[in-house]
Design a protein around this motif. Structure first.
Motif, PDB file in Angstrom:
ATOM      1  N   GLU A   1      13.507 -17.956 -30.091  1.00  0.00           N
ATOM      2  CA  GLU A   1      12.465 -18.425 -30.990  1.00  0.00           C
ATOM      3  C   GLU A   1      11.241 -17.553 -30.829  1.00  0.00           C
ATOM      4  N   GLN A   2      10.520 -17.411 -31.931  1.00  0.00           N
ATOM      5  CA  GLN A   2       9.292 -16.630 -31.922  1.00  0.00           C
ATOM      6  C   GLN A   2       8.191 -17.470 -31.283  1.00  0.00           C
ATOM      7  N   THR A   3       7.550 -16.908 -30.251  1.00  0.00           N
ATOM      8  CA  THR A   3       6.548 -17.664 -29.502  1.00  0.00           C
ATOM      9  C   THR A   3       5.133 -17.148 -29.681  1.00  0.00           C
ATOM     10  N   ALA A   4       4.977 -15.915 -30.161  1.00  0.00           N
ATOM     11  CA  ALA A   4       3.621 -15.370 -30.299  1.00  0.00           C
ATOM     12  C   ALA A   4       3.643 -14.208 -31.277  1.00  0.00           C
TER      13      ALA A   4
ATOM     14  N   MET B   1       2.365 -21.654 -35.827  1.00  0.00           N
ATOM     15  CA  MET B   1       2.414 -20.632 -34.777  1.00  0.00           C
ATOM     16  C   MET B   1       1.236 -19.686 -34.901  1.00  0.00           C
TER      17      MET B   1
ATOM     18  N   ASP C   1      11.806 -13.235 -22.056  1.00  0.00           N
ATOM     19  CA  ASP C   1      11.027 -12.894 -23.245  1.00  0.00           C
ATOM     20  C   ASP C   1      11.284 -11.444 -23.626  1.00  0.00           C
TER      21      ASP C   1
ATOM     22  N   GLU D   1      -0.577 -20.430 -31.622  1.00  0.00           N
ATOM     23  CA  GLU D   1       0.115 -19.729 -30.538  1.00  0.00           C
ATOM     24  C   GLU D   1      -0.163 -18.238 -30.501  1.00  0.00           C
TER      25      GLU D   1
ATOM     26  N   GLN E   1       6.367 -11.611 -30.200  1.00  0.00           N
ATOM     27  CA  GLN E   1       6.996 -12.013 -28.946  1.00  0.00           C
ATOM     28  C   GLN E   1       8.018 -13.114 -29.209  1.00  0.00           C
ATOM     29  N   TYR E   2       9.181 -12.991 -28.534  1.00  0.00           N
ATOM     30  CA  TYR E   2      10.267 -13.957 -28.660  1.00  0.00           C
ATOM     31  C   TYR E   2      10.700 -14.425 -27.282  1.00  0.00           C
ATOM     32  N   HIS E   3      11.342 -15.595 -27.264  1.00  0.00           N
ATOM     33  CA  HIS E   3      11.817 -16.174 -26.000  1.00  0.00           C
ATOM     34  C   HIS E   3      13.210 -16.739 -26.201  1.00  0.00           C
TER      35      HIS E   3
END
Length: 603
Positions: free
Chosen positions: A592-595, A436, A570, A440, A557-559
């Motif tokens: 889930e953590q996206t960034a 990540m 998000d 990402e 950032q999470y989604h």
């Protein structure tokens, strides 16, 4: 083989059970297992479904009913009869008493032309008499173009002497919403003095998400509710759908025409709106009132049985089906639909479990192609047939059992071994974290801002984090307090610290953040608060992209793909580990953590 990244215990191999001739995507559950999993099924059917679309927005002026009072000749404003804004006026009310030397000269020309016409009435030459009459009419027209009424011109001719003042009258009834001049002020031709708004009809500007656009049509009826009149519903018509999407809020502006003859609706009032669309198999909207009709492309209230012209603007009417409606001569076949709880959606894939008709204990996993969602149903484009039974409850448990057997499932389309990270939350494995961070993590903020501005951004993000934590803990009262703190910190941001393009970008972001915070502050329950928080989070993510904060403040950032009926949403956090603000304790670790915008020193 290896160690569990969470508890460090040794992993054990999955032992595949004998499938007794079952396919790779099939699983057999005993009656006891079905009862334990609380499996429920529903038939795939063709039925007309309704999409209930809820929107938010605010009241605005009808731009077609705004008028301006301007100076048509240079002069001095000796008297303003309307002293302040908010005063209602009627058409023809006197508004301004204007002194104009040029007007005095034009009146002299009129009187001289009238006198010359009288002197030439007895002339034997018709050409000269016609010329004198034409001169009088030309001077009259000049005065009419300068704002004098027919009665005023007649009065000048009867009086026989000019006046050095002119009274300007209201061109329409309405409310004076702007006063741009004061008494004694000298004005030039075109100087705006008043703005008058006719509020007997207003516009409602709504924000529609991308996912709602398939069911929104020009000419649809809309139900409007306001905070000022709880329980009362106002009815309007969609008159315009903006062809441009706002890339910051990911919404499209929808304009509704709304009658307001009692003047109860005020511009800038916040409103909640509802659009109900009945869906046909073609994906078009069914409206019996418009089937086979002809409608004006500019004024949706003008609907006729046949071709013709609009009674308001004169434009040719168009067929309703060209605007996305089902025509009267189409059979209007019902679409193939399944309940919204049936598909398991991950990314671009959708999986359903179909109960086999010959054995109630066998369930087949099948990838299908979904159309848009309409209320509590999804339209099915491909992969299912009418009459098949799909699992609508217990499908997650069935999919989990399939995953344990290392068979093709929602998360593993090819039946490959599962990753060590949880599908809907928890702590990612070290390998996942490393990937990540390498692939990402977004690019650094586009604008460089001074340290003082970054410090103000840090305070803004901290107040946002307090709101996020309150919602993740289902604490509405603390969330409302945090919303107030956020609004305070937003007002404290000094935009004078920025200039040029960063300054303009922050003005746009500040407006979006302020609107979202106002919607959130008006929430009466935690469901509405979470909807407002989703809008605020979109604007905060855009803020992180453009400006960021101080280097010591973490921004992660999470989604959550399951939020808002699988629409997904998000949010930002100040530390690792999912704390879902959209579900709270019900699914605290879903997401889930996206960034990673800024790793910082995490709390």
């Amino acid at each position: 083989p290896g160690l569990c990244p969470i508890c460090a215990m040794e992993l054990i191999p999955v032992q595949k059970e004998e499938h007794n001739g079952l396919g790779p995507r099939e699983i057999r559950l005993s009656p006891a297992a079905r009862k334990l999993a609380e499996v429920q099924t529903a038939p795939v059917q063709r039925k007309f479904v309704a999409a209930d679309i809820r929107l938010v927005g605010k009241i605005a002026y009808d731009e077609t009913r705004l008028s301006y009072i301007t100076a048509w000749v240079p002069g001095r404003l000796d008297r303003l009869f309307v002293d302040y804004t908010g005063i209602p006026v009627r058409k023809g009310d006197h508004m301004v008493y204007l002194y104009s030397p040029e007007l005095l000269i034009a009146q002299q020309e009129l009187l001289q032309a009238v006198q010359a016409r009288e002197n030439l009435k007895k002339s034997d030459l018709p050409l000269i008499r016609r010329a004198s009459e034409q001169t009088v009419e030309a001077v009259r027209e000049k005065l009419r173009l300068w704002g004098l009424t027919q009665d005023q011109i007649h009065e000048i001719e009867q009086r026989g002497k000019p006046t050095d003042h002119i009274t300007i009258y209201a061109p329409q009834a309405g409310i004076v919403v702007n006063k741009n001049a004061v008494e004694g002020m000298y004005v030039q031709t075109g100087t705006r003095i008043y703005t008058i708004a006719d509020l007997s009809r207003v516009w409602v500007l709504l924000n529609a998400y991308e996912s709602d656009l398939p069911w929104i049509r020009y000419g649809q009826q809309v139900e409007i509710e306001t905070e000022a009149y709880p329980g009362e519903v106002f009815h309007g018509i969609i008159a315009f759908v903006d062809p441009i999407l706002d890339d910051m809020t990911r919404t499209v502006k929808v304009r509704v025409n709304l009658d307001n003859t009692e003047l109860r609706l005020k511009p800038d009032m916040f409103v909640h709106a509802r659009v109900r669309s009945r869906i046909a198999a073609t994906g078009r909207v069914m409206d019996p009132a418009l089937a086979g009709k002809w409608i004006s492309p500019m004024h949706p209230e003008i609907v006729k049985d046949g071709p013709g012209k609009c009674d308001v603007c004169g434009m040719p009417l168009v067929r309703a089906e060209t605007l996305g409606y089902v025509s009267a001569d189409e059979p209007g076949q019902a679409p193939l639909v399944i309940p919204a709880t049936a598909p398991l959606i991950t990314g671009r894939r959708a999986v359903v479990y179909v109960r086999q008709p010959d054995d109630t204990g066998i369930y087949l996993g099948r990838e299908i192609v979904l159309g848009p969602r309409a209320g509590d149903y999804y339209l099915v484009e491909d992969g299912l047939s009418e009459g098949e039974e799909v699992v609508i409850r217990g499908n997650f448990k069935i999919d989990s059992a399939v995953q344990i057997l290392a068979q093709p499932s929602m998360m593993n389309p090819e039946g490959a071994p599962l990753p060590t990270a949880h599908a809907h939350g928890g702590m990612p494995s070290p390998t996942t974290q490393m990937q990540m961070q390498e692939t990402e993590t977004p690019q650094v903020p586009r604008f460089e801002s001074p340290p003082a501005f970054k410090a103000q951004m840090a305070d803004l993000f901290r107040s946002y984090y307090g709101l996020q934590r309150a919602l993740s803990q289902d604490d509405l009262e603390r969330a409302m307090t945090a919303t107030g703190e956020f609004q305070h910190e937003l007002k404290a941001v000094d935009m004078k610290l920025l200039d040029n393009e960063p300054h303009m970008a922050w003005m746009k972001l500040q407006s979006d953040l302020s609107k979202a915070a106002e919607i959130l502050a008006a929430a009466e329950d935690i469901v509405a608060a979470r909807e407002g928080f989703a809008l605020l989070s979109e604007a905060m993510i855009a803020t992180a992209h453009r400006f960021g904060a101080t280097e010591d403040l973490p921004i992660l950032q999470y989604h959550c793909p399951m939020a808002f009926d699988f629409r997904g949403a998000d949010w930002l956090q100040s530390k690792e580990g999912v704390e879902n603000p959209y579900f709270g304790e019900a699914m605290f670790r879903c997401g889930e953590q996206t960034a990673i915008w800024n790793k910082g020193s995490q709390e």
